[in-house]
Design a protein around this motif. Structure first.
Motif, PDB file in Angstrom:
ATOM      1  N   LEU A 131       0.831  -1.210   0.000  1.00  8.90           N
ATOM      2  CA  LEU A 131       0.000   0.000   0.000  1.00  8.90           C
ATOM      3  C   LEU A 131       0.860   1.252   0.000  1.00  8.90           C
ATOM      4  N   LEU A 132       1.920   1.252   0.800  1.00 11.91           N
ATOM      5  CA  LEU A 132       2.831   2.395   0.830  1.00 11.91           C
ATOM      6  C   LEU A 132       3.527   2.570  -0.522  1.00 11.91           C
ATOM      7  N   THR A 133       3.917   1.447  -1.138  1.00 11.94           N
ATOM      8  CA  THR A 133       4.533   1.510  -2.465  1.00 11.94           C
ATOM      9  C   THR A 133       3.581   2.136  -3.484  1.00 11.94           C
ATOM     10  N   GLY A 134       2.323   1.687  -3.473  1.00 16.55           N
ATOM     11  CA  GLY A 134       1.336   2.229  -4.401  1.00 16.55           C
ATOM     12  C   GLY A 134       1.098   3.714  -4.196  1.00 16.55           C
ATOM     13  N   LEU A 135       1.045   4.147  -2.934  1.00 16.09           N
ATOM     14  CA  LEU A 135       0.809   5.565  -2.653  1.00 16.09           C
ATOM     15  C   LEU A 135       1.988   6.429  -3.099  1.00 16.09           C
ATOM     16  N   ILE A 136       3.210   5.937  -2.887  1.00 17.88           N
ATOM     17  CA  ILE A 136       4.384   6.710  -3.309  1.00 17.88           C
ATOM     18  C   ILE A 136       4.442   6.807  -4.830  1.00 17.88           C
ATOM     19  N   VAL A 137       4.165   5.688  -5.516  1.00 18.82           N
ATOM     20  CA  VAL A 137       4.149   5.707  -6.978  1.00 18.82           C
ATOM     21  C   VAL A 137       3.039   6.634  -7.476  1.00 18.82           C
ATOM     22  N   LEU A 138       1.886   6.594  -6.824  1.00 22.35           N
ATOM     23  CA  LEU A 138       0.791   7.500  -7.183  1.00 22.35           C
ATOM     24  C   LEU A 138       1.218   8.950  -7.061  1.00 22.35           C
ATOM     25  N   GLY A 139       1.822   9.312  -5.910  1.00 21.11           N
ATOM     26  CA  GLY A 139       2.264  10.695  -5.712  1.00 21.11           C
ATOM     27  C   GLY A 139       3.364  11.105  -6.677  1.00 21.11           C
ATOM     28  N   GLY A 140       4.311  10.172  -6.947  1.00 22.20           N
ATOM     29  CA  GLY A 140       5.408  10.503  -7.860  1.00 22.20           C
ATOM     30  C   GLY A 140       4.949  10.713  -9.289  1.00 22.20           C
ATOM     31  N   THR A 141       4.038   9.867  -9.759  1.00 21.38           N
ATOM     32  CA  THR A 141       3.536  10.025 -11.129  1.00 21.38           C
ATOM     33  C   THR A 141       2.661  11.270 -11.274  1.00 21.38           C
ATOM     34  N   ILE A 142       1.937  11.625 -10.203  1.00 20.19           N
ATOM     35  CA  ILE A 142       1.180  12.885 -10.241  1.00 20.19           C
ATOM     36  C   ILE A 142       2.136  14.073 -10.302  1.00 20.19           C
ATOM     37  N   ALA A 143       3.210  14.015  -9.510  1.00 22.88           N
ATOM     38  CA  ALA A 143       4.155  15.123  -9.457  1.00 22.88           C
ATOM     39  C   ALA A 143       4.844  15.348 -10.799  1.00 22.88           C
ATOM     40  N   VAL A 144       5.128  14.271 -11.536  1.00 20.45           N
ATOM     41  CA  VAL A 144       5.830  14.416 -12.809  1.00 20.45           C
ATOM     42  C   VAL A 144       4.874  14.712 -13.964  1.00 20.45           C
ATOM     43  N   GLY A 145       3.569  14.644 -13.675  1.00 18.28           N
ATOM     44  CA  GLY A 145       2.580  14.936 -14.712  1.00 18.28           C
ATOM     45  C   GLY A 145       2.272  13.756 -15.609  1.00 18.28           C
ATOM     46  N   MET A 146       2.445  12.545 -15.111  1.00 21.87           N
ATOM     47  CA  MET A 146       2.205  11.352 -15.914  1.00 21.87           C
ATOM     48  C   MET A 146       0.706  11.048 -15.972  1.00 21.87           C
ATOM     49  N   ASP A 147       0.252  10.563 -17.105  1.00 21.63           N
ATOM     50  CA  ASP A 147      -1.151  10.221 -17.269  1.00 21.63           C
ATOM     51  C   ASP A 147      -1.489   8.950 -16.471  1.00 21.63           C
ATOM     52  N   PHE A 148      -2.736   8.846 -16.031  1.00 25.08           N
ATOM     53  CA  PHE A 148      -3.290   7.670 -15.348  1.00 25.08           C
ATOM     54  C   PHE A 148      -2.483   7.281 -14.104  1.00 25.08           C
ATOM     55  N   PRO A 149      -2.215   8.206 -13.184  1.00 25.51           N
ATOM     56  CA  PRO A 149      -1.418   7.865 -11.998  1.00 25.51           C
ATOM     57  C   PRO A 149      -2.078   6.808 -11.112  1.00 25.51           C
ATOM     58  N   VAL A 150      -3.429   6.802 -11.070  1.00 23.27           N
ATOM     59  CA  VAL A 150      -4.118   5.796 -10.255  1.00 23.27           C
ATOM     60  C   VAL A 150      -3.809   4.393 -10.764  1.00 23.27           C
ATOM     61  N   LEU A 151      -3.762   4.230 -12.076  1.00 19.86           N
ATOM     62  CA  LEU A 151      -3.474   2.926 -12.658  1.00 19.86           C
ATOM     63  C   LEU A 151      -2.078   2.450 -12.275  1.00 19.86           C
ATOM     64  N   TRP A 152      -1.075   3.322 -12.337  1.00 22.35           N
ATOM     65  CA  TRP A 152       0.298   2.910 -12.008  1.00 22.35           C
ATOM     66  C   TRP A 152       0.464   2.656 -10.519  1.00 22.35           C
TER      67      TRP A 152
ATOM     68  N   PHE B 253      -1.962   1.555  -8.578  1.00 24.28           N
ATOM     69  CA  PHE B 253      -2.656   0.280  -8.326  1.00 24.28           C
ATOM     70  C   PHE B 253      -1.808  -0.899  -8.787  1.00 24.28           C
ATOM     71  N   LEU B 254      -1.164  -0.775  -9.948  1.00 23.71           N
ATOM     72  CA  LEU B 254      -0.288  -1.844 -10.428  1.00 23.71           C
ATOM     73  C   LEU B 254       0.872  -2.075  -9.466  1.00 23.71           C
ATOM     74  N   ALA B 255       1.467  -0.991  -8.957  1.00 25.07           N
ATOM     75  CA  ALA B 255       2.563  -1.136  -7.992  1.00 25.07           C
ATOM     76  C   ALA B 255       2.095  -1.826  -6.723  1.00 25.07           C
ATOM     77  N   PHE B 256       0.873  -1.517  -6.279  1.00 24.18           N
ATOM     78  CA  PHE B 256       0.316  -2.144  -5.071  1.00 24.18           C
ATOM     79  C   PHE B 256       0.081  -3.639  -5.283  1.00 24.18           C
ATOM     80  N   ILE B 257      -0.575  -4.001  -6.378  1.00 20.79           N
ATOM     81  CA  ILE B 257      -0.919  -5.400  -6.614  1.00 20.79           C
ATOM     82  C   ILE B 257       0.316  -6.247  -6.906  1.00 20.79           C
ATOM     83  N   LEU B 258       1.164  -5.776  -7.807  1.00 24.84           N
ATOM     84  CA  LEU B 258       2.307  -6.580  -8.233  1.00 24.84           C
ATOM     85  C   LEU B 258       3.367  -6.702  -7.150  1.00 24.84           C
ATOM     86  N   ASN B 259       3.345  -5.820  -6.146  1.00 21.59           N
ATOM     87  CA  ASN B 259       4.325  -5.918  -5.068  1.00 21.59           C
ATOM     88  C   ASN B 259       4.097  -7.162  -4.202  1.00 21.59           C
TER      89      ASN B 259
END
Length: 381
Positions: free
Chosen positions: A211-232, A234-240
């Motif tokens: 969960l922490l991994t997914g939240l950090i990836v979510l925040g990082g992708t939002i910060a860089v302006g990447m599309d679909f941050p929720v998807l990335w 969620f993928l980081a959370f599940i695949l971890n």
């Protein structure tokens, strides 16, 4: 006089191998039944410490704790599901934009490696003519759609099973003490309690680290302006949840999409790649082992083999439950004398577990941390 040979151990091991083969076949055929039950049990073990804390610290009744937790889970799943569906719909709508980016990248690669390139064909027509991946993509899409339908169908079953199993966990340890009477009562209750404690700790730590991994990836992708941050996220959370390989797959998928979106600007791509590497390295190699405490004691080779076996048996769900299943198997082998050599072979240390042939004298069931793993194997009667 001819020396008498005892065939009891070889016969037992042969029967054990045959039993494992038969059980694997049964689990494969009846996966539609056992997969939801197994997932429900593991999810229940994840949330049991939280319910116990609420019950003991805030004096909230056990039933109310379960209902509050169930409500929070349903709301979270609904919100995440709606966000994921929105992201997928947006991906479909913006597909022409990303295909154009893919075509630009493919043309660059084709120029470098002197590959045939037809500007009048689409990206997939060029790829299919070069790599022959059309049938593979069709098979993968069909398999993925079936998996998603199956997941949605099993979601209600998993929720229902988890609800009833959480109700049952409250008195499970007491029932175990009453169920196993006789000379082996102490050893059996210690073994089962150790299984519950280790699996609960592993799944709880894995859940919150994921969960922490997914939240950090979510925040990082939002910060860089990447599309679909929720998807990335969620993928980081599940695949971890998949040891070793899950974080690699998540990092590759996110980095490749960042390359497509931000091409030809390298800075955001490098940021996303470093984010994925740093998050998975720090959390997976420093924070998780520190919180996990005592090592699960499984050999890396055993983990890889278990991922292959359970992945073949139950697909993606098998990859998630592989390590808990091997932990359970190792604890059972540690407590059965004839299987004790297998526990040593499955471990990642050359030091065998010291044994104490005497069961606990009182009715208190010590955990493995308190006993220092001095719980010996059960002797065969």
């Amino acid at each position: 006089m001819k020396k008498q040979v005892n065939f009891a151990r070889p016969i037992f091991l042969l029967l054990l191998v045959l039993t494992i083969i038969v059980m694997a076949a049964v689990f494969k055929v009846t996966s539609s039944v056992f997969v939801p039950v197994t997932l429900a049990m593991l999810i229940s073990l994840v949330f049991e410490p939280l319910i116990v804390t609420w019950n003991q610290k805030f004096k909230i009744p056990w039933v109310i704790c379960i209902l509050i937790l169930l409500t929070l889970v349903i709301i979270s799943v609904g919100v995440i599901g709606s966000l994921l569906l929105t992201s997928i719909k947006t991906i479909v709508d913006l597909y022409p934009k990303y295909e154009e980016r893919f075509m630009t990248i493919y043309k660059t690669i084709a120029d470098i490696f002197v590959l045939p390139y037809n500007a009048d064909d689409s990206l997939f027509q060029n790829l299919w003519s070069q790599l022959g991946v059309r049938q593979a993509l069709q098979n993968y899409a069909f398999s993925l759609s079936n998996s998603l339908i199956g997941f949605l169908k099993d979601l209600m079953l998993v929720t229902l099973f988890s609800l009833f199993f959480l109700f049952d966990l409250r008195y499970l340890r007491q029932r175990l003490e009453y169920a196993f009477e006789g000379s082996s009562k102490g050893k059996l209750t210690v073994m089962i309690t150790d299984i519950i404690q280790q699996v609960t700790r592993y799944m709880s730590v894995k859940f919150f680290i994921s969960l922490l991994t997914g939240l950090i990836v979510l925040g990082g992708t939002i910060a860089v302006g990447m599309d679909f941050p929720v998807l990335w996220g969620f993928l980081a959370f599940i695949l971890n949840f998949i040891p070793n390989f899950g974080s690699i797959i998540s990092g590759l998928l996110t980095s490749v999409f960042a390359l497509v979106q931000f091409w030809p600007h390298p800075a955001p791509v490098i940021f996303v790649a470093l984010l994925m590497i740093g998050v998975n390295f720090i959390l997976g190699n420093f924070l998780e082992p520190k919180i996990q405490g005592r090592n699960l004691g499984l050999s890396p080779f055993v983990i890889i083999v278990s991922l292959s076996f359970w992945g073949w048996l139950w697909g993606f769900t098998g990859l998630i439950v592989a390590v808990p299943m091997m932990v359970i198997l190792k604890i059972v082998c540690e407590n059965v004398s004839i299987l004790y050599p297998l526990a040593i072979l499955m471990g990642n240390s050359t030091q065998p577990v010291t044994v104490d042939p005497q069961p606990a004298a009182d009715n208190t069931v010590p955990n493995s941390a308190e006993t220092g793993e001095k719980n010996g194997p059960l002797q065969n009667e």
